[in-house]
Design a protein around this motif. Structure first.
Motif, mmCIF file in Angstrom:
data_model
loop_
_atom_site.group_PDB
_atom_site.id
_atom_site.type_symbol
_atom_site.label_atom_id
_atom_site.label_comp_id
_atom_site.label_asym_id
_atom_site.label_seq_id
_atom_site.Cartn_x
_atom_site.Cartn_y
_atom_site.Cartn_z
ATOM 1 N N ASN A 67 0.849 -1.193 0.000
ATOM 2 C CA ASN A 67 0.000 0.000 0.000
ATOM 3 C C ASN A 67 0.881 1.237 0.000
ATOM 4 O O ASN A 67 1.826 1.344 0.772
ATOM 5 N N GLU A 68 0.555 2.187 -0.860
ATOM 6 C CA GLU A 68 1.384 3.376 -1.018
ATOM 7 C C GLU A 68 0.971 4.520 -0.114
ATOM 8 O O GLU A 68 1.761 5.427 0.146
ATOM 9 N N PHE A 69 -0.269 4.550 0.363
ATOM 10 C CA PHE A 69 -0.772 5.662 1.157
ATOM 11 C C PHE A 69 -1.959 5.177 1.972
ATOM 12 O O PHE A 69 -2.512 4.103 1.707
ATOM 13 N N VAL A 70 -2.315 5.958 2.972
ATOM 14 C CA VAL A 70 -3.481 5.625 3.798
ATOM 15 C C VAL A 70 -4.721 5.647 2.910
ATOM 16 O O VAL A 70 -4.943 6.591 2.162
ATOM 17 N N GLY A 71 -5.511 4.606 2.970
ATOM 18 C CA GLY A 71 -6.700 4.518 2.130
ATOM 19 C C GLY A 71 -6.472 3.743 0.856
ATOM 20 O O GLY A 71 -7.378 3.609 0.040
ATOM 21 N N ASP A 72 -5.282 3.215 0.654
ATOM 22 C CA ASP A 72 -4.982 2.388 -0.517
ATOM 23 C C ASP A 72 -5.439 0.967 -0.201
ATOM 24 O O ASP A 72 -4.743 0.199 0.445
ATOM 25 N N PHE A 73 -6.637 0.621 -0.649
ATOM 26 C CA PHE A 73 -7.239 -0.665 -0.307
ATOM 27 C C PHE A 73 -6.954 -1.752 -1.328
ATOM 28 O O PHE A 73 -7.605 -2.786 -1.325
ATOM 29 N N ARG A 74 -5.999 -1.528 -2.219
ATOM 30 C CA ARG A 74 -5.685 -2.554 -3.213
ATOM 31 C C ARG A 74 -5.069 -3.780 -2.545
ATOM 32 O O ARG A 74 -5.291 -4.904 -2.971
ATOM 33 N N ASN A 75 -4.270 -3.560 -1.519
ATOM 34 C CA ASN A 75 -3.655 -4.632 -0.744
ATOM 35 C C ASN A 75 -2.924 -5.642 -1.613
ATOM 36 O O ASN A 75 -2.968 -6.842 -1.375
ATOM 37 N N GLY A 76 -2.247 -5.154 -2.649
ATOM 38 C CA GLY A 76 -1.468 -6.023 -3.514
ATOM 39 C C GLY A 76 -2.303 -6.892 -4.437
ATOM 40 O O GLY A 76 -1.796 -7.820 -5.055
ATOM 41 N N TYR A 77 -3.593 -6.609 -4.564
ATOM 42 C CA TYR A 77 -4.484 -7.486 -5.330
ATOM 43 C C TYR A 77 -4.941 -6.851 -6.638
ATOM 44 O O TYR A 77 -4.840 -7.461 -7.687
ATOM 45 N N ILE A 78 -5.437 -5.633 -6.597
ATOM 46 C CA ILE A 78 -5.996 -4.973 -7.771
ATOM 47 C C ILE A 78 -5.042 -3.863 -8.208
ATOM 48 O O ILE A 78 -4.549 -3.102 -7.387
ATOM 49 N N PHE A 80 -5.118 -2.263 -12.042
ATOM 50 C CA PHE A 80 -5.754 -1.464 -13.099
ATOM 51 C C PHE A 80 -4.815 -0.406 -13.661
ATOM 52 O O PHE A 80 -5.243 0.659 -14.057
ATOM 53 N N GLY A 81 -3.507 -0.658 -13.652
ATOM 54 C CA GLY A 81 -2.547 0.239 -14.256
ATOM 55 C C GLY A 81 -2.026 1.334 -13.356
ATOM 56 O O GLY A 81 -1.278 2.203 -13.815
ATOM 57 N N TRP A 82 -2.383 1.334 -12.072
ATOM 58 C CA TRP A 82 -1.934 2.386 -11.163
ATOM 59 C C TRP A 82 -0.414 2.435 -11.064
ATOM 60 O O TRP A 82 0.186 3.507 -11.020
ATOM 61 N N ASP A 83 0.220 1.270 -11.033
ATOM 62 C CA ASP A 83 1.672 1.223 -10.867
ATOM 63 C C ASP A 83 2.426 1.735 -12.091
ATOM 64 O O ASP A 83 3.624 1.973 -12.011
ATOM 65 N N ASP A 84 1.760 1.906 -13.214
ATOM 66 C CA ASP A 84 2.413 2.410 -14.421
ATOM 67 C C ASP A 84 2.521 3.935 -14.438
ATOM 68 O O ASP A 84 3.268 4.485 -15.248
ATOM 69 N N PHE A 85 1.799 4.636 -13.558
ATOM 70 C CA PHE A 85 1.833 6.099 -13.528
ATOM 71 C C PHE A 85 3.080 6.583 -12.799
ATOM 72 O O PHE A 85 3.567 5.923 -11.875
ATOM 73 N N ASP A 86 3.560 7.773 -13.180
ATOM 74 C CA ASP A 86 4.659 8.377 -12.424
ATOM 75 C C ASP A 86 4.080 9.031 -11.162
ATOM 76 O O ASP A 86 2.868 9.160 -10.998
ATOM 77 N N GLU A 87 4.960 9.449 -10.241
ATOM 78 C CA GLU A 87 4.516 9.969 -8.946
ATOM 79 C C GLU A 87 3.671 11.236 -9.078
ATOM 80 O O GLU A 87 2.710 11.427 -8.342
ATOM 81 N N GLU A 88 4.008 12.086 -10.023
ATOM 82 C CA GLU A 88 3.241 13.321 -10.214
ATOM 83 C C GLU A 88 1.811 13.020 -10.674
ATOM 84 O O GLU A 88 0.842 13.615 -10.192
ATOM 85 N N THR A 89 1.663 12.073 -11.587
ATOM 86 C CA THR A 89 0.329 11.689 -12.070
ATOM 87 C C THR A 89 -0.481 11.042 -10.961
ATOM 88 O O THR A 89 -1.685 11.300 -10.816
ATOM 89 N N LYS A 90 0.169 10.200 -10.149
ATOM 90 C CA LYS A 90 -0.527 9.569 -9.026
ATOM 91 C C LYS A 90 -1.041 10.616 -8.050
ATOM 92 O O LYS A 90 -2.182 10.545 -7.588
ATOM 93 N N LEU A 91 -0.191 11.610 -7.738
ATOM 94 C CA LEU A 91 -0.601 12.662 -6.817
ATOM 95 C C LEU A 91 -1.763 13.469 -7.396
ATOM 96 O O LEU A 91 -2.726 13.800 -6.685
ATOM 97 N N GLN A 92 -1.712 13.753 -8.695
ATOM 98 C CA GLN A 92 -2.791 14.498 -9.350
ATOM 99 C C GLN A 92 -4.095 13.703 -9.328
ATOM 100 O O GLN A 92 -5.160 14.243 -9.011
ATOM 101 N N LYS A 93 -4.039 12.410 -9.616
ATOM 102 C CA LYS A 93 -5.252 11.587 -9.628
ATOM 103 C C LYS A 93 -5.840 11.440 -8.229
ATOM 104 O O LYS A 93 -7.060 11.425 -8.062
ATOM 105 N N ARG A 94 -4.985 11.345 -7.216
ATOM 106 C CA ARG A 94 -5.485 11.273 -5.841
ATOM 107 C C ARG A 94 -6.169 12.576 -5.449
ATOM 108 O O ARG A 94 -7.211 12.569 -4.785
ATOM 109 N N ALA A 95 -5.596 13.717 -5.848
ATOM 110 C CA ALA A 95 -6.209 15.011 -5.545
ATOM 111 C C ALA A 95 -7.559 15.156 -6.241
ATOM 112 O O ALA A 95 -8.523 15.658 -5.648
ATOM 113 N N ILE A 96 -7.635 14.709 -7.487
ATOM 114 C CA ILE A 96 -8.908 14.756 -8.224
ATOM 115 C C ILE A 96 -9.952 13.892 -7.519
ATOM 116 O O ILE A 96 -11.104 14.306 -7.343
ATOM 117 N N GLU A 97 -9.552 12.711 -7.076
ATOM 118 C CA GLU A 97 -10.479 11.802 -6.396
ATOM 119 C C GLU A 97 -10.962 12.405 -5.077
ATOM 120 O O GLU A 97 -12.151 12.311 -4.734
#
Length: 132
Positions: A67-78, A80-97
Motif C-alpha cells: 500500500n502506497e498511502f493511507v486509504g490504498d485498499f488494493r492490498n497487492g491485489y488490484i 488497473f494500471g496504477w503502478d504504471d503512472f509516475d509519482e506526479e500523475t498519481k498525486l494528481q489523480k489522488r487530488a482529483i479523487e
C-alpha cells in the motif's frame, strides 16, 4: 447518482422481502429510513451490519502488501494500471479523487437539506436567501 435515479422513478425490480413488498413501495431519500412508510427496522439493521462487515473485513489497509498511502485498499491485489503512472500523475489523480469525494458529500448534504426544509415552509425550488 443513486438518489437522482430513484427520484426519477427508476427502482430495482422485484420484491425487497418475502412478504411481497416491492422496492418502489418505499419512499425516496430520508423518508426511506425515517417515517411511517420507511424500510422496516430489521432491514435497516441488515444494511448497517453489511456495511460494518465490509469496513471490518474487506475495506482495510493490510500492512506489508504494498500500500502506497493511507486509504490504498488494493492490498497487492488490484492494480488497473496504477503502478504504471509516475509519482506526479498519481498525486494528481489522488487530488482529483479527493475533490470529487468532497463535491459528492456536499451534493448529498444539499439534497438532504432541501428535503428537510420543505416541511418548514420553504420552497425547495428557490434559494434559501430568497426567503430571508
Amino acid at each position: 447518482l443513486g438518489n437522482i435515479i430513484t427520484r426519477a422513478g427508476v427502482h430495482l425490480g422485484g420484491n425487497i422481502d418475502y412478504s411481497g413488498d416491492s422496492f418502489d413501495s418505499y419512499p425516496n431519500g430520508l423518508a426511506a429510513l425515517f417515517g411511517p412508510d420507511s424500510v422496516p427496522d430489521k432491514g435497516t439493521v441488515q444494511i448497517f451490519c453489511f456495511i460494518g462487515l465490509l469496513e471490518l473485513f474487506v475495506m482495510k489497509d493490510i500492512a506489508g502488501t504494498g500500500n502506497e498511502f493511507v486509504g490504498d485498499f488494493r492490498n497487492g491485489y488490484i492494480d488497473f494500471g496504477w503502478d504504471d503512472f509516475d509519482e506526479e500523475t498519481k498525486l494528481q489523480k489522488r487530488a482529483i479523487e479527493l475533490n470529487n469525494g468532497r463535491a459528492a458529500m456536499f451534493g448529498i448534504l444539499g439534497l438532504m437539506v432541501h428535503e428537510e426544509i420543505v416541511p418548514l415552509g420553504y420552497d425547495a425550488d428557490l434559494p434559501i436567501i430568497g426567503h430571508l
